[in-house]
Design an enzyme around this catalytic site. Sequence first.
Site, mmCIF file in Angstrom:
data_model
loop_
_atom_site.group_PDB
_atom_site.id
_atom_site.type_symbol
_atom_site.label_atom_id
_atom_site.label_comp_id
_atom_site.label_asym_id
_atom_site.label_seq_id
_atom_site.Cartn_x
_atom_site.Cartn_y
_atom_site.Cartn_z
ATOM 1 N N LYS A 77 20.050 116.275 60.458
ATOM 2 C CA LYS A 77 18.804 116.527 59.747
ATOM 3 C C LYS A 77 17.824 117.290 60.623
ATOM 4 O O LYS A 77 18.172 117.774 61.695
ATOM 5 C CB LYS A 77 18.215 115.193 59.271
ATOM 6 C CG LYS A 77 19.166 114.370 58.429
ATOM 7 C CD LYS A 77 19.633 115.082 57.179
ATOM 8 C CE LYS A 77 18.674 114.861 56.048
ATOM 9 N NZ LYS A 77 19.238 115.391 54.771
ATOM 10 N N HIS A 95 18.130 123.229 55.354
ATOM 11 C CA HIS A 95 17.393 123.349 54.079
ATOM 12 C C HIS A 95 16.349 124.453 54.159
ATOM 13 O O HIS A 95 15.180 124.247 53.816
ATOM 14 C CB HIS A 95 16.742 122.007 53.704
ATOM 15 C CG HIS A 95 17.741 120.888 53.597
ATOM 16 N ND1 HIS A 95 18.743 120.877 52.647
ATOM 17 C CD2 HIS A 95 17.916 119.771 54.329
ATOM 18 C CE1 HIS A 95 19.478 119.805 52.793
ATOM 19 N NE2 HIS A 95 19.010 119.115 53.811
#
Length: 353
Positions: A77, A95
Amino acid sequence: MTELHLWLRHEARTTERRTPIVPSDARRLVDSGVTLTVEESPQRIFPIEEYEAAGCRVAPAGSWVSAPADAVVLGLKELPDEPAQLQHRHIFFGHAFKRQPGAAELLGRFAAGGGALFDLEYLVDDSGRRLAAFGFWAGYLGAALAVLQHRGRLVAPLTPTVQEELDELLRPAAGDEEFTALVIGALGRSGRGARLAFHTAGLEPTCWDLAETRDLDRRALLDHDVMVNAVLAITPVPPFLREEDLDDPAGRLRTLCDVTCDVGSPLNVLPVYDRTTDWDEPARRLRKEPPLDLIAIDNLPSLLPLESSTGFSVSLLPQLLEFGVGGPWGRCLDRFHRACRELGIVEGESRHD
Ligand SMILES: NC(=O)c1ccc[n+]([C@@H]2O[C@H](COP(=O)([O-])OP(=O)(O)OC[C@H]3O[C@@H](n4cnc5c(N)ncnc54)[C@H](O)[C@@H]3O)[C@@H](O)[C@H]2O)c1
């Protein structure tokens, strides 16, 4: 293969217990000649001693910032906000390639430092299929939580667990009422996980995939008590449910789990809610009459950190053994450069091309 130095970093997000490489696969990397440094991490599901026993070097949490320039930093992440300039090659879920919030800042940090982002979402084979993904456990958990909610046994807040304990809760108990379930996207990774969870719960769900939604029968959809949406939408399609469908007094749907959490995206097939749920409030009443509960949690696999890490690591290992300029990693790097261009980010001299 040129000598690879991988640096497995500690995850900045304190609730993230998963890891992209588990100790048994770390050993395979080391045995293959990869130098693997593993940062200490208080929350990682595997203790550092297991990596040490596998032949890995150990480093303090967060020390990747001063890792040798040729080290490839591996994580899952987001990175911490510092340093402002990223000089290494990083592998993680950024992302940032679809103009998500914060995308320009993150890619700008890479451009400023001469580093590069190999985004795991874009690590794909020749036909565009993802090579390492958490989908199976996302679907498994989505269906499991939906069953527990429907049976009145979902307890908040959610905390990470292991499959054995979850299965114990899932198995049907005396007095449990029968109900019908539908999985859409049933042929995918997440759909397969959802089917397994339903099976453990003693249910045989209706399975729909592309063929069954081409000419969508919303009446048939609403004839199910529980629905799990596990599609990976690539092009826009008509919504599976609209607001007016939820008003149908003949509709049976009581529990809706949206594994995609595509809320707000142009590809969203469930435009009937406006915000996701989370571990503190896993289910939210969407409609009072007829009653409908929603589960839309965007970090489902983190609830089974051991199983999801193990599955992911098995898929990632062969790719790491082939880390290099061409093939999937080459495509990943091209995608990074393209995302920078699309955002008007001017990359300086790259340290790694
Ligand atoms: N909530 C979470 O924590 C979490 C975690 C991982 C993945 N996900 C999401 O789960 C979803 C599925 O991921 P996956 O890895 O299983 O993808 P996948 O590609 O393995 O499977 C997707 C399936 O959806 C089907 N599909 C696509 N469009 C469809 C349509 N219009 N009608 C019916 N079926 C359709 C495909 O044919 C395929 O079988 C993605 O949206 C992904 O972002 C969520």
